[in-house]
Write an enzyme that holds these catalytic residues in place. Structure first.
Site, PDB file in Angstrom:
ATOM      1  NE  ARG A 229     -20.425   8.029 -29.936  1.00 18.14           N
ATOM      2  CZ  ARG A 229     -21.053   6.861 -29.915  1.00 18.14           C
ATOM      3  NH1 ARG A 229     -21.458   6.307 -31.028  1.00 18.14           N
ATOM      4  NH2 ARG A 229     -21.279   6.222 -28.775  1.00 18.14           N
ATOM      5  CG  HIS A 233     -25.632   7.665 -32.455  1.00 13.66           C
ATOM      6  ND1 HIS A 233     -24.773   7.702 -33.524  1.00 13.66           N
ATOM      7  CD2 HIS A 233     -26.875   7.907 -32.957  1.00 13.66           C
ATOM      8  CE1 HIS A 233     -25.468   7.943 -34.633  1.00 13.66           C
ATOM      9  NE2 HIS A 233     -26.745   8.071 -34.314  1.00 13.66           N
ATOM     10  CE1 TYR A 241     -21.701   2.854 -27.454  1.00 13.27           C
ATOM     11  CE2 TYR A 241     -23.918   2.893 -26.506  1.00 13.27           C
ATOM     12  CZ  TYR A 241     -22.972   3.412 -27.373  1.00 13.27           C
ATOM     13  OH  TYR A 241     -23.287   4.504 -28.138  1.00 13.27           O
TER      14      TYR A 241
END
Ligand SMILES: Cc1ncc(C[n+]2csc(CCOP(=O)(O)OP(=O)(O)O)c2C)c(N)n1
Length: 313
Positions: A229, A233, A241
């Site tokens: 990814r 998100h 992170y």
């Protein structure tokens, strides 16, 4: 396929710009770096098959015939979008195009797609169902129930796991002890494999073979596509992170650049042909963004367009 890969990425980039201009309603979930999976798997299907996309499968909806203007209208909640501005992002479907609407609750789409495969079998129809799930989504009971049911009934269901290494901020190693998700296939007695999800042709060939087997009655398949990814998100998440060296590592494995090199090196596409495709996409997207921006929002009740179809008509 190259056109759709580039289109996927360009629509994603335009949506990112619209999001930063405050024009996107709700969240924006990028498919950057995962375009090869959406495009190649959708390409492996036939017209009569049904595809169940999740939020990062924008490219698959384009291959199934949705237009960029549909996506821009949908993300900007315009009444001319596929859900008429009543729902956001990839929460829309159209059975005429063989696209089942995405379900927010992770895993819930798997039993639905197994049901579509079951109906196809009961009616003697030649229809394969294909859907997607993230690494995080495979930890949900529905995934296992749906897969087990499809396995027991030998249903024509192909499940694509997009293992992009993170579920929101949780790395895959904190989600499961055995990180080879395709191993579940063995537990359910079906075909399973793990492949390079950033290799467009490997994804296409593997899915095409699984779809053909499912169509012949050989049962479901679980294809784990390793990928990464490349953004947060959603756009609100800066993904601090994620270790920067991981992003650097995966950037070098970009699926579109790799496919591009393959096309150039094998004399399949010239630089002039590539430019023609890029110019065509720029023209199309300029027009489609303008169309969406000038489209109206849904009209509120009592006599408007906002409520019909939300429940039953
Ligand atoms: C059953 C369920 N639990 C939690 C959520 C909230 N949620 C939405 S996306 C997401 C992370 C999904 O991660 P993954 O399945 O790996 O897919 P990715 O976002 O990486 O594509 C979570 C926890 C949800 N939608 N459904």
């Amino acid at each position: 396929m190259y056109y759709f890969l580039r289109l996927n990425r360009s629509v994603d980039e335009r949506l990112g710009n619209l999001y930063r201009q405050g024009k996107v309603v709700g969240g924006l979930y990028s498919s950057l770096g995962q375009e090869g999976i959406s495009v190649a798997t959708a390409y492996a299907l036939e017209k009569q098959d049904v595809l169940g996309p999740m939020i990062r499968n924008l490219g698959a909806t384009l291959v199934r015939g949705f237009k960029p203007r549909d996506l821009f209208c949908q993300y900007m909640a315009r009444s001319s979008g596929p859900s008429g501005g009543r729902d956001c992002n990839l929460h829309f479907g159209d059975l005429n195009r063989g696209v089942m609407a995405c379900i927010s609750m992770l895993g819930a789409l798997i039993p639905v797609m197994a049901g579509i495969a079951l109906s196809s079998t009961l009616r003697g129809e030649d229809r394969v169902a294909l859907t997607y799930i993230g690494d995080g989504g495979t930890r949900v009971g529905d995934f296992h129930e749906g897969l087990n049911f499809a396995a027991v009934k030998d249903l024509p269901l192909v499940v694509i796991v997009e293992n992009n290494q993170f579920a929101y901020s949780t790395p895959v190693t904190s989600q499961m002890k055995n990180t080879r998700i395709s191993d579940f296939a063995q537990a359910y007695g079906i075909f399973g494999t793990t492949i390079d999800g950033n290799d467009v042709l490997e994804v296409y060939n593997t899915t095409r073979a699984a779809v053909a087997r499912a169509r012949q009655g050989a049962g479901p398949a679980l294809i784990e596509c390793n990928t990464f990814r490349m953004r947060g998100h959603a756009e609100h998440d800066d993904a601090k992170y994620v270790p920067p060296e991981l992003l650097e590592f995966w950037k070098k494995k970009d699926p579109i650049l790799r496919f591009e090199r393959y096309l150039f090196n094998n004399g399949i596409m010239t630089q002039a042909e590539q430019q023609t495709i890029i110019d065509r996409i720029t023209r199309e997207l300029d027009a489609d963004v303008a169309f969406a921006e000038s489209s109206p929002l849904p009209v509120p009740a009592p006599c408007g367009t906002a409520l019909p179809g939300v429940y039953a008509d």
